[in-house]
Design an enzyme around this catalytic site. Structure first.
Site, PDB file in Angstrom:
ATOM      1  N   GLU B  33       4.032  37.151 -71.259  1.00 46.44           N
ATOM      2  CA  GLU B  33       4.584  37.150 -69.897  1.00 46.44           C
ATOM      3  C   GLU B  33       4.585  35.721 -69.390  1.00 46.44           C
ATOM      4  O   GLU B  33       3.588  35.023 -69.496  1.00 46.44           O
ATOM      5  CB  GLU B  33       3.727  38.065 -69.006  1.00 46.44           C
ATOM      6  CG  GLU B  33       3.954  37.937 -67.507  1.00 46.44           C
ATOM      7  CD  GLU B  33       5.403  38.178 -67.093  1.00 46.44           C
ATOM      8  OE1 GLU B  33       5.971  39.214 -67.482  1.00 46.44           O
ATOM      9  OE2 GLU B  33       5.972  37.308 -66.397  1.00 46.44           O
ATOM     10  N   THR B  42      10.675  41.693 -60.749  1.00 46.01           N
ATOM     11  CA  THR B  42      11.446  42.765 -60.130  1.00 46.01           C
ATOM     12  C   THR B  42      10.646  44.057 -59.929  1.00 46.01           C
ATOM     13  O   THR B  42      10.846  44.778 -58.956  1.00 46.01           O
ATOM     14  CB  THR B  42      12.692  43.047 -61.004  1.00 46.01           C
ATOM     15  OG1 THR B  42      13.474  41.856 -61.022  1.00 46.01           O
ATOM     16  CG2 THR B  42      13.531  44.177 -60.454  1.00 46.01           C
ATOM     17  N   HIS B  51      13.767  58.203 -58.326  1.00 43.77           N
ATOM     18  CA  HIS B  51      15.050  58.861 -58.101  1.00 43.77           C
ATOM     19  C   HIS B  51      15.130  60.204 -58.823  1.00 43.77           C
ATOM     20  O   HIS B  51      14.461  60.433 -59.827  1.00 43.77           O
ATOM     21  CB  HIS B  51      16.185  57.938 -58.562  1.00 43.77           C
ATOM     22  CG  HIS B  51      16.340  56.721 -57.690  1.00 43.77           C
ATOM     23  ND1 HIS B  51      16.884  56.800 -56.427  1.00 43.77           N
ATOM     24  CD2 HIS B  51      15.975  55.430 -57.873  1.00 43.77           C
ATOM     25  CE1 HIS B  51      16.876  55.591 -55.880  1.00 43.77           C
ATOM     26  NE2 HIS B  51      16.321  54.744 -56.731  1.00 43.77           N
ATOM     27  N   ILE B 348      18.167  46.934 -67.124  1.00 45.21           N
ATOM     28  CA  ILE B 348      17.335  48.037 -66.628  1.00 45.21           C
ATOM     29  C   ILE B 348      17.120  47.821 -65.128  1.00 45.21           C
ATOM     30  O   ILE B 348      16.036  47.456 -64.678  1.00 45.21           O
ATOM     31  CB  ILE B 348      15.989  48.131 -67.382  1.00 45.21           C
ATOM     32  CG1 ILE B 348      16.188  47.974 -68.891  1.00 45.21           C
ATOM     33  CG2 ILE B 348      15.306  49.463 -67.063  1.00 45.21           C
ATOM     34  CD1 ILE B 348      16.922  49.100 -69.590  1.00 45.21           C
ATOM     35  N   GLU B 349      18.173  48.017 -64.383  1.00 47.11           N
ATOM     36  CA  GLU B 349      18.064  47.960 -62.916  1.00 47.11           C
ATOM     37  C   GLU B 349      17.827  49.386 -62.424  1.00 47.11           C
ATOM     38  O   GLU B 349      17.428  50.258 -63.201  1.00 47.11           O
ATOM     39  CB  GLU B 349      19.339  47.335 -62.329  1.00 47.11           C
ATOM     40  CG  GLU B 349      20.614  48.052 -62.721  1.00 47.11           C
ATOM     41  CD  GLU B 349      21.744  47.806 -61.737  1.00 47.11           C
ATOM     42  OE1 GLU B 349      21.486  47.783 -60.527  1.00 47.11           O
ATOM     43  OE2 GLU B 349      22.891  47.620 -62.171  1.00 47.11           O
ATOM     44  N   SER B 350      18.077  49.668 -61.158  1.00 47.91           N
ATOM     45  CA  SER B 350      17.857  51.009 -60.643  1.00 47.91           C
ATOM     46  C   SER B 350      18.604  52.006 -61.532  1.00 47.91           C
ATOM     47  O   SER B 350      19.761  51.765 -61.868  1.00 47.91           O
ATOM     48  CB  SER B 350      18.389  51.104 -59.210  1.00 47.91           C
ATOM     49  OG  SER B 350      18.183  52.397 -58.708  1.00 47.91           O
ATOM     50  N   CYS B 419     -10.406  42.849 -44.847  1.00 41.47           N
ATOM     51  CA  CYS B 419      -9.067  42.861 -44.250  1.00 41.47           C
ATOM     52  C   CYS B 419      -9.083  43.816 -43.074  1.00 41.47           C
ATOM     53  O   CYS B 419      -9.418  44.987 -43.234  1.00 41.47           O
ATOM     54  CB  CYS B 419      -8.052  43.305 -45.304  1.00 41.47           C
ATOM     55  SG  CYS B 419      -6.555  44.034 -44.631  1.00 41.47           S
ATOM     56  N   CYS B 456      -1.261  41.057 -39.912  1.00 37.53           N
ATOM     57  CA  CYS B 456      -1.632  39.642 -39.698  1.00 37.53           C
ATOM     58  C   CYS B 456      -1.363  38.800 -40.937  1.00 37.53           C
ATOM     59  O   CYS B 456      -1.549  37.584 -40.923  1.00 37.53           O
ATOM     60  CB  CYS B 456      -3.062  39.503 -39.203  1.00 37.53           C
ATOM     61  SG  CYS B 456      -4.308  39.274 -40.462  1.00 37.53           S
ATOM     62  N   CYS B 461      -7.941  37.780 -43.413  1.00 36.46           N
ATOM     63  CA  CYS B 461      -8.664  37.982 -44.679  1.00 36.46           C
ATOM     64  C   CYS B 461      -8.588  36.800 -45.629  1.00 36.46           C
ATOM     65  O   CYS B 461      -9.487  36.612 -46.435  1.00 36.46           O
ATOM     66  CB  CYS B 461      -8.207  39.265 -45.374  1.00 36.46           C
ATOM     67  SG  CYS B 461      -6.487  39.246 -45.931  1.00 36.46           S
TER      68      CYS B 461
END
Lengths: 415, 503
Positions: B33, B42, B51, B348-350, B419, B456, B461
């Protein structure tokens, strides 16, 4: 239900909370609890190591920690109990008391009280609120977070700085970063006038040759990883960007001082009615909110300019909370307080007939020669001429009101 | 020589889902990576919608994998402790023409195997969402929402826990083959350049998948980054929206229209826009779109205040259709004739997030044909309990007090808040830091426990997390990173050798 554990519980140990707790104790509350989420009292004053506090209340110029210290000393002398490192999860009004759900290391518990003072202060507006275009690199901080890093955590956020927004914290940080060796290239302000106090403009910018660019907006940030620069552009009088007049400033740090928002998530969840202009609860002359027994003061009620006025207002809230705990409260018809178009708001929004009350208000935009008037039932109770009024400075006036007649606060420009 | 059986390029949702699937086997799996962590592209920057499968042409990979992935999601999210809710979706028709389109969508959905589709009249729509406008709606009960960041991270962490190796900050720069048929991948890393050997390559590089494909001579496709900008709204408004509401998509639109999307954590998203751009790294928000989203938001949710817009962000769709064509291209999962041991996944989008578990099964079968392997006998579909690791679908503040009380006995720091907006405890932050298996970054912490995501935005935090990293993990503030080695958080200490005098 047996007797509530506390007469008065104050939420927040900053200047408002400290003064409210002291006032409640002085007014005869049997038991006062001060709840603070940080590991010490003082609130944001602790990181405000600059002078300028206490002129009004103590007659001398103090730093934030010194100002807080005077109140903290008083608190420790009396019988006020403080609970540090403690978060309030919820407040809920019951029939004869108020429940407060608390959490701290190892403990979640509900305590009961007759009255509550909301003194949670405010938080800073963020980049999201000002629609900052560009990627999301490191190096963009709110001015208050940067102040904490520098003054309490020994960390320099960056060396080449632009400050967006001319609020007081931004001005203070412009000086602070300069003193620590950083180069502050500019302070930008989208309005045609500064957001901070005049003394800060002089002492924090002018004295350090830091340009204040009015009617100017940071329109874009650059840098995939760490901030590499910002694009600033002037605004025309309608407030839209004059696109081709931009200028790019290389910098590694952008500090945001773009406004403060009263911290009222707890209040909202408790069903307290809010004022959309101030961002704080609607209150009467006792600082009591729409929920009986719940009082509000300081920056949680409305954003103040100086800490001294916070303490002064909290004094009323603390006293009222103690009285409520002792005597309860007789609901009565209240008189509405309205304001003219030149003012942004006037507090409190309602007053009891015949009360002596300090009204707080601000102008909506800078005014030259003008007259402030306070009327009741159309009759003038107060007036004063001013050479200049600016939104950053709060005006406080104490008035003895009559028993009947709507109250109006007006401000008219005079030729 | 470092040799792996399978090397997956890209630690997004697809790469991690495949790595997890292959972690069931005896294969030596490596994920490379270029960013410092999983879910930094993404996969973390989308609507987080699971979906149903109504929108895709019958017979397409998108239809097949969306429907299959949707069916797998419930069990998978339970196993991986990821927030997932099947809240359903209304696709709303506002004109007669769109009503016809709605019926076509229903028939298409049924062909794809989507269950429970129903056309609702206005009265029935009102029961789902009071005040809703429109003439008719197609209700798809299987549409859901998921925390896409947590999902991608959990897939990666689970693959890693089951033996998949990960190399972060490692960008593939070239691929070659040695005489034995082994592939050699050159990586650009902080050390300079490194080389790894692998028998099989799976290209899951998303926005950069075309560049990787060209390294093995496959240049059939170009990835066109298409930006979608969003605004995150304050949780105050979470109850305004009961389920997903989409307009009927236009014929040539490459998105599903700007709309409101619920998130599992309660923030409503407004977006996404749809704009082709040049640079696959440019996750910028733009002034024009932010203004548009604010206006659309105010129209859709009249109670919106300016302080409710807490953060803008942008994601990039890896589109295979150029701007002149628009619309959607089907997923491409391709094995080259000259390089049968290289599998490219392109475009490999939506609905890639929804499809990812099904794609992983499909790729698993492709790998089975290429390299022999055995299944591990002791593979656990869930995480093993680890001491001191908080791993639940939601932050502790989302649960009843009893849950917190039970944990408080084991670790009092579940009562110490770091936080204030999201009410995240010190123990949860601590756990998030321990879970990171690459370089520790502030974004990595944020994506695992939701610090800095509230109203905020870290004002409260951030300084406290910095202190925690200094005091409990020995990370000096002057070495702390925002999202990688090139994004140092600070210039350094002001005085002395660092550390605060007394905080």
């Amino acid at each position: 239900m047996c007797k509530p554990q506390w007469d008065v519980v104050v939420l927040g140990g900053g200047p408002a909370g400290l003064a409210a707790a002291l006032a409640a104790e002085k007014a005869g509350a049997d038991s006062v609890l001060l709840v603070e989420r940080d590991n010490r009292l003082g609130g944001i004053l602790v990181q405000c190591i600059h002078p300028g506090f206490g002129l009004h209340r103590f007659g001398k110029e103090l730093t934030g920690p010194e100002y807080a210290h005077l109140d903290i000393q008083q608190v420790s002398k009396g019988k006020i109990q403080s609970m540090l490192n403690t978060f309030v999860l919820q407040i809920s009004s019951q029939e004869n008391h108020i429940d407060i759900r608390l959490m701290r290391t190892g403990i979640v518990e509900t305590i009961t009280t007759r009255s509550v003072v909301l003194a949670m202060g405010c938080r800073e507006r963020t980049a999201g609120a000002i629609s900052l275009a560009g990627p999301r690199p490191a190096g963009i901080y709110t001015a208050g977070a940067a102040q904490r890093l520098v003054n309490l955590q020994n960390i320099l956020p960056g060396k080449n700085v632009v400050i967006a927004g001319s609020g007081d914290i931004g001005l203070i940080m412009a000086r602070r970063m300069s003193l620590e060796g950083a180069k502050v290239h500019a302070v930008t302000e989208i309005l045609p006038y500064a957001g901070g106090l005049a003394r800060n403009l002089n002492q924090c910018l002018a004295d350090f040759n830091i340009p204040l660019l009015l009617s100017t907006k940071v329109v874009h940030v650059y840098g995939q990883h760490r901030l590499e620069g910002v694009r600033i552009a002037p605004l025309n009088p309608q407030g839209t960007v004059i696109a081709d007049a931009y200028q790019d400033i290389p910098c590694d740090t952008l500090l945001l001082s773009v406004g403060l928002i009263p911290e009222n998530e707890l209040s909202r969840r408790a069903g307290i009615l809010m004022d959309s202009t101030t961002g704080g609860p609607l209150v009467d002359e006792l600082c009591m909110t729409s929920v009986p027994g719940v009082f509000a003061c300081g920056n949680a009620l409305h954003v103040h300019d100086v800490a001294d006025y916070v303490s002064e207002e909290a004094d009323v809230a603390g006293k009222s909370a103690a009285r409520f705990a002792r005597c309860g409260h007789d609901p009565q018809e209240l008189i509405p307080v309205s304001h003219g178009p030149q003012l942004r708001y006037a507090l409190p929004q309602k007053i009891a007939p015949g009360s002596t009350t300090t009204l707080s208000f601000r102008v909506a935009k800078p005014l030259g020669r003008c007259q402030v008037e306070i009327l009741q039932g159309g009759k003038r109770l107060y007036h004063k001429n001013h050479l200049r009024l600016i939104p950053s400075e709060m005006i406080r006036v104490s008035v003895e009101f009559h028993t009947a007649g709507a109250v109006e606060v007006l401000c008219e420009e005079r030729p | 020589m470092e040799t792996h059986d399978v090397t997956i390029i890209g630690a997004g949702v697809v790469g991690n889902a495949i790595a997890r699937e292959l972690s069931k086997t005896t294969l030596r799996v490596l994920v490379v990576e270029k960013e410092a962590d999983v879910a930094f592209g993404t996969s973390a920057r989308n609507s987080g919608v699971v979906h149903s499968g109504i929108h895709y042409a019958p017979g397409s990979l998108r239809a097949k994998f969306a429907v299959q992935g949707n069916r797998m999601m419930q069990e998978l999210c339970e196993n991986l402790s990821v927030a997932y809710k099947r809240i359903g979706k209304l696709t709303v028709a506002s004109t007669e023409h769109e009503m016809d389109k709605l019926h076509e969508l229903k028939i298409q959905g049924e062909k794809n195997g989507v269950e429970g589709l129903q056309i609702l009249n206005h009265t029935q729509m009102e029961q789902k969402q009071p005040g809703i406008a429109g003439l008719q709606a197609l209700f798809s009960p299987t549409t859901g929402i998921i925390n896409p960041i947590a999902f991608t991270i959990a897939l990666g962490e689970h693959a890693h826990a089951n033996g998949a190796q990960y190399r972060f900050l490692s960008e593939a720069t070239s691929i070659s083959q040695n005489p034995d048929g082994l592939y050699i991948i050159n990586l650009k890393t902080p050390k300079g350049s490194e080389t790894i050997h692998t028998r099989l390559i799976i290209n899951c590089a998303g926005l950069h998948a075309d560049a990787i494909a060209r390294m093995t001579g496959y240049d059939e496709f170009t990835v066109y980054p298409c930006r979608g900008e969003y605004y995150v709204l304050d949780k105050r408004l979470s109850e305004e929206l009961n389920l997903l509401i989409y307009p009927v998509p236009g014929a040539h639109s490459g998105g599903l229209g700007i709309h409101l999307t619920n998130t599992t954590e309660g923030n409503i998203l407004i977006g996404p826009s749809n704009e082709y751009i040049e640079d696959p790294q440019d996750f910028s928000s733009t002034a024009e779109i932010m203004e548009l989203l604010k206006a659309e938001g105010q129209a859709l949710l009249p109670s919106l205040q300016t302080s409710d817009f807490i953060r803008s962000f942008a994601g990039l769709r890896p589109k295979l259709n150029p701007p002149s064509v628009g619309g959607f291209h089907d997923f491409v999962i391709h094995r080259q004739t000259i390089h049968p041991h290289v599998i490219h996944l392109l475009g490999i989008e939506s609905p890639g997030l929804t499809a990812s578990p099904a794609i992983a099964l499909h790729v698993f079968e492709m790998v089975r044909d290429l390299i022999p392997f055995q299944m591990k006998m002791d593979w656990n579909p869930s995480f093993e309990q680890q001491n001191g690791i908080y791993r639940q679908p939601y932050p502790l503040s989302y649960y009843e007090d009893e849950v917190r009380l039970a944990l408080l006995h084991k670790d009092p720091d579940f009562g110490t808040l770091i936080c204030r907006c999201e009410e995240i405890s010190k123990a949860e932050v601590h756990s998030a830091i321990l879970r990171i298996f690459g370089p520790i970054t502030l974004v990595g912490i944020k994506q695992r426990c939701r610090t800095m995501t509230g109203r905020c935005q870290g004002g409260f935090c951030l300084p406290r997390i910095i202190s925690m990293l200094e005091q409990e993990f020995g990370h000096r503030a002057d070495t702390q990173l925002y999202k990688g080695p090139q994004s140092p958080l600070f210039s350094g200490y002001l005085r002395g050798d660092g550390g605060p005098a007394n905080v």
